[in-house]
Design a protein around this motif. Structure first.
Motif, PDB file in Angstrom:
ATOM      1  N   THR A   1       0.919  -1.217  -0.155  1.00  0.00           N
ATOM      2  CA  THR A   1      -0.033  -0.162   0.008  1.00  0.00           C
ATOM      3  C   THR A   1       0.638   1.199   0.108  1.00  0.00           C
ATOM      4  O   THR A   1       0.462   2.124  -0.658  1.00  0.00           O
ATOM      5  CB  THR A   1      -0.926  -0.038   1.258  1.00  0.00           C
ATOM      6  N   GLY A   2       1.973   1.223   0.671  1.00  0.00           N
ATOM      7  CA  GLY A   2       2.902   2.354   0.642  1.00  0.00           C
ATOM      8  C   GLY A   2       3.423   2.694  -0.559  1.00  0.00           C
ATOM      9  O   GLY A   2       3.480   3.781  -1.009  1.00  0.00           O
ATOM     10  N   GLU A   3       3.874   1.480  -1.355  1.00  0.00           N
ATOM     11  CA  GLU A   3       4.717   1.945  -2.543  1.00  0.00           C
ATOM     12  C   GLU A   3       3.309   2.354  -3.585  1.00  0.00           C
ATOM     13  O   GLU A   3       3.721   3.300  -4.206  1.00  0.00           O
ATOM     14  CB  GLU A   3       5.066   0.378  -3.012  1.00  0.00           C
ATOM     15  N   VAL A   4       2.238   1.675  -3.604  1.00  0.00           N
ATOM     16  CA  VAL A   4       1.380   2.476  -4.433  1.00  0.00           C
ATOM     17  C   VAL A   4       0.943   3.653  -3.915  1.00  0.00           C
ATOM     18  O   VAL A   4       0.913   4.605  -5.093  1.00  0.00           O
ATOM     19  CB  VAL A   4       0.049   1.581  -4.535  1.00  0.00           C
ATOM     20  N   GLU A   5       1.133   4.310  -3.067  1.00  0.00           N
ATOM     21  CA  GLU A   5       0.528   5.446  -2.554  1.00  0.00           C
ATOM     22  C   GLU A   5       1.637   6.449  -2.988  1.00  0.00           C
ATOM     23  O   GLU A   5       1.136   7.280  -3.866  1.00  0.00           O
ATOM     24  CB  GLU A   5       0.758   5.784  -1.073  1.00  0.00           C
ATOM     25  N   HIS A   6       2.916   6.197  -3.105  1.00  0.00           N
ATOM     26  CA  HIS A   6       3.967   6.939  -3.606  1.00  0.00           C
ATOM     27  C   HIS A   6       4.022   6.976  -5.122  1.00  0.00           C
ATOM     28  O   HIS A   6       4.120   7.904  -5.763  1.00  0.00           O
ATOM     29  CB  HIS A   6       5.422   6.079  -3.160  1.00  0.00           C
ATOM     30  N   ILE A   7       3.847   5.775  -5.662  1.00  0.00           N
ATOM     31  CA  ILE A   7       3.825   5.736  -7.206  1.00  0.00           C
ATOM     32  C   ILE A   7       2.480   6.472  -7.792  1.00  0.00           C
ATOM     33  O   ILE A   7       2.832   7.384  -8.595  1.00  0.00           O
ATOM     34  CB  ILE A   7       3.625   4.221  -7.784  1.00  0.00           C
TER      35      ILE A   7
END
Lengths: 626, 626
Positions: free
Chosen positions: B145-151
């Protein structure tokens, strides 16, 4: 003396048999659970009255209840309840009156009076702050209400004493005799005057020298100011024409009860309207404590019918019952009839409906001049109507029968008369025609007291008459509804708005001022309750009190042997008018029965109209046994 | 773009199968009838979802709903609902989350998003005021979820975009996968993440550039000020210790769920308490839009377990489910488990309860190391707990079974396992012990979603914990009630207070801020609703919306084939603890069944738990067919 630290007053208990008086203080939670008025009265009656007693025996109780807001300077908060087992219906009896008496009682430090037993001799109660006396009333017997008011004020040497009393009709226990204060405000219905008469209690006189303590007096002032800025928008018509302002509109719609509900239009409507009254015999506008609306009439007539303004003037209900219902188009005769009823302490509605019934029986030749002592008891005969009032008050001849009400009289007159007997549970129908505003039919059928028009607002109010739907939107009633609709939507509308009237009857608020018709919103009533008590109550909690009140009355009736079979309307309402705007608009009996059952279910009552145990628990009424 | 003339926004309809988007405007009366949140979602689902569909098929709907008050600057008004048919229970699914996403959506001009069908390829929705796009999300698959938020923030070039999304667990349709915004706020329960995953919808990103129009902005400011002056009195503990502040008190009372509800006291309670967290790993206090209480934790751990504050910190529910329920006394391991669940989009409650169940089965030798891939799945083994989270997320080995929840797993493990399966209707029990606060048992049994702790306040709140009874007095609940009372008085207490939680879920109000626990009174909530909308609503009307919401969910479940047989508790709650303060305090099954039936009757449901036609009509829900 007033309790200076709280809105809470004392309960005065009067044992007339032993001549004993005592007071007690209720715990505050009881005020929050029941508020006062009909709800608190129901609580006392269910807890203290044995079932099955004769309403006119010493076993009956007579309960006078104010509420937490009584006596605040907010218009409309002047009403109180009187309750007992009814000698007219054998069911729960309660009736409210405005005026000045309840504020005075509250300021004197009393929230309720509970009267039991029967006095050996006629008495009246004299409350002067903390002093309470039983005083001899033998010299008052047979006197009119006005005479008694003068005599008591003279002998107690104070012209500002407030007096709730019965008249000679109450002394004689006419089954629909009333209790009056100031000779112009009435706990009118289901024979509370007869109960008071049976106890040989002629009057309760009150004088206070102080006022009450409120949690937030400033907020109370603000509510009063808000009312002052709004009332002309909602209630100018009541000021101008009194409740009689409705006569012409109802007549136009074909729902002005005429000739014992045979018709819905009256050819003499204009002659007896509120407008005509204002233009002719009106001399003053009377009012209740703190109220600027002045919906009460004071009329003066000289000539054939001498009418004194001391006894006020006819309300809409009186114009209907002594007027169109009897086919009488003389406003002066109606005013005279009104004066007589008020002097004698007779409920004008039941008096008129009983006389109209007798008139129809006379025209149908069920009775004749042998029965009426020679009186030509035809529709339209104003003098016959006035003579009947005298006969009823004196229990004279046919009057002794009529004095027991339409249901009893119909039995006396024989089976042919039954179909003309316009009553529910023994209470005579008031001047609202269910065929044109069908929620009124539900109200008549379901009300614990019988055919009562003060148990719910009339659905017409929210449709054709264009009264503000806004006032009931806080209940989630956000869409208008047709006056003829008898679907479950109407039952919902009825069920919710009924609670508001019931709340008014428990909190002692005038239905012309509290929602939905008046200038005070439901929010104002919640705020006023909190301003007096310091609570944080809500409309939810107040409506639950209303629900409690209805449910207690229901349980009272079930305990007395009433059942769903009694939740019915006179047959006539299921027959169509033969003319007028509502020609062919009969109520469908099957739809009506379904609506009553739907109402039961909405209230949490079983199919026999018995509140379920769960419902009683939900309302914190699981102490009730029936 | 925001509708500048009204609080009313648009409804966004997304057909993922066809890649089509459209908007519509609801009529205002629908807002007044349903408000938003779970109530409005229930309205959409009952009207538009066919019965009997597979929850993970394209036929399911996923509904996101704000409410009329969402996005006002009043603390607590940031919550929204996601609803669908649950893939975990087959019943009505709804879950709320706070954070920032809902205010952003509302400011962008949308009150709800209704998603149907399934996208051919992974997508996310990008809402930028009036512009709505479906964007490819293939590159997001499998990312945390954190990665997706950044992307997403990077590719849309805005770090303030608010994103509601599922994690890899949702993509894999773990039956209790959740939806998260800001990686710290969760629509946690009953598998809404799996429904979103089944539709190949990874995220909904929102950015607004305007705010909403309110009828009375000054009144809103006043309410906010009133809150500001009061919240420290009610909520200081939440600021200091988060929801985990309750650990020690519950443990002392013997109701801290321990080792799969075998016990109510945990020897490691102090080590995992909110106080210990504040003293050790806490680095920041997180919060929702406009809220000063900052009940959210952000923790950092270095060493054996590296934990990033980006994913917040464990709530009480997580400390219970991954901690005491699994017999684990390492706060650092719990924090790691919390981080993993939040990265992967797993509901921590169901994850923990499922693992604890597996642990008990392991200890009871129903399963062994052959089943666990060699893992020593004993109570207290923190690493085993963490490995299970990975396996569940990856549908790996036993994880593929556990990913379907306790009820399914118990069936797989065979009949001996059933008695350890702590769920209602298939939803895993949260961290509240009915044997010590029996209203919670009613809540678990009756909630349409299953064992849910956000459907009613806990009766203990009004007794031993000394939370202010004042907050519920506007409901007429003016007398305290014992946490062990299971009489009809408790059912009444439950029925009324349940409506307040249900109201919060419909109006998007945080239960820690709205009544009964928080600084905003019920009156504040009524006033806020009116200040936004210009209505004259009341607590009565709002509670009727709550009743509607509950009743719609009930009807949904009945339509899906659920019945009163599903309104039950796991057997374990009817067995007494063998030690601790509540030794011998089992729930009496007969009393409990009676209480459930009493609840039905109080709600206007028949003895089979089916709302009567009259009740549906009373709630203006007579359009429902089931």
């Amino acid at each position: 003396m007033v309790n200076k630290d709280s809105y809470i007053g004392k309960i005065l208990r009067v044992d007339l048999t032993r001549g004993k008086l005592k007071t007690e203080i209720l715990e505050e939670n009881l005020y929050r659970k029941y508020l006062g008025g009909s709800s608190l009265a129901g609580y006392f009656l269910l807890n203290e009255l044995k079932k099955g007693i004769d309403p006119l025996s010493p076993e009956n109780m007579l309960v006078f209840t104010c509420s937490v807001i009584t006596g605040t300077p907010v218009p409309g908060a002047s009403r109180f309840t009187v309750a007992a087992k009814s000698p007219l219906t054998g069911a729960f009896a309660e009736a409210e009156a405005g005026g000045w008496w309840a504020p005075e009682l509250k300021w004197a430090g009393y929230d309720a009076i509970i009267i039991k037993g029967v006095s050996p001799k006629p008495v009246y109660i004299w409350i002067h702050n903390n002093k309470v006396e039983l005083r001899h009333a033998g010299h008052l017997t047979g006197k009119t209400t006005g005479e008694v008011e003068h005599i008591i004020r003279d002998e107690l040497k104070d012209n500002n004493i407030r007096i709730a009393q019965i008249g000679p009709a109450g002394e004689k226990m006419v089954r629909y005799s009333c209790i009056t204060n100031e000779c112009k405000h009435f706990n009118g219905r289901v024979g509370l005057g007869a109960v008071m008469g049976s106890k040989k209690l002629r009057a309760i006189a009150v004088k206070a020298t102080s006022k009450n303590h409120y949690a937030d007096p400033e907020r109370i002032k603000e509510i009063t100011k808000e009312f002052a800025s709004k009332w002309k928008e909602t209630s100018q018509g009541l000021y101008d024409y009194g409740t009689a302002g409705g006569v012409l509109g109802l007549n136009e719609k074909g729902i002005l009860p005429t000739r014992n509900f045979q018709e819905g239009q009256f050819e003499g409507a204009e002659a007896i309207s509120g407008v005509t009254m204002a233009d002719t015999i009106l001399v003053n506008r009377g009012h209740c404590y703190a109220c600027p609306i002045r919906c009460k009439r004071e009329v003066k007539v000289e000539g054939i019918y001498d009418v004194e303004p001391y006894y006020g003037g006819p309300e809409y209900e009186t114009i209907g019952s002594l007027g169109s219902l009897c086919g009488i188009d003389s406003l002066e005769a109606i005013a005279k009839g009104n004066e007589l009823c008020n002097k004698y302490g007779l409920d004008t509605i039941s008096t008129g409906t009983t006389i109209a019934f007798a008139m129809e029986c006379f025209e149908e030749e069920i009775i004749d001049k042998n029965d009426t002592n020679g009186i030509d008891l035809k529709f339209g005969n104003a003098d016959a109507m006035l003579e009947m009032i005298e006969k009823i008050k004196n229990l004279d001849g046919i009057g002794a029968i009529l004095a027991r009400g339409v249901a009893y009289t119909a039995k006396e007159f024989g089976p042919r008369a039954e179909k003309f007997a316009m009553h529910v549970k023994g209470e005579e129908c008031p001047m609202h025609e269910p065929r044109g505003k069908i929620g009124v039919g539900l109200q008549y059928a379901i009300s614990p007291t019988g055919a009562d028009h003060m148990e719910a607002p009339h659905d017409l109010s929210f449709t054709d008459y264009g009264l503000p739907l806004d006032s009931v939107k806080p209940l989630g009633l956000i869409e208008p509804i047709d006056a003829h609709d008898l679907s479950s939507k109407k039952v919902r509308f009825f069920s919710y708005t009924q609670k508001i009237y019931s709340l008014c009857n428990s909190i002692g608020m005038c239905q012309f001022i509290g929602a939905p018709m008046g200038a005070l919103s439901l929010k104002n009533i919640v705020d006023l309750t909190n301003a007096v008590t310091g609570w944080n109550t809500s409309l939810f909690e107040l409506i639950k009190v209303a629900e409690k009140s209805n449910t207690m009355a229901r349980c009272f009736n079930l305990r007395e042997g009433l059942s769903s079979k009694d939740d019915k309307l006179p047959d006539r309402f299921f027959e169509a008018f033969t003319s007028g705007p509502l020609k062919d608009k009969a109520i469908n009996r099957q739809e009506f029965d379904t609506a009553v059952k739907t109402y039961y279910a909405m209230e949490g009552w079983d199919e026999n109209g018995v509140p379920t145990k769960a419902k009683l628990a939900e309302l914190d009424l699981d102490w009730i046994e029936f």
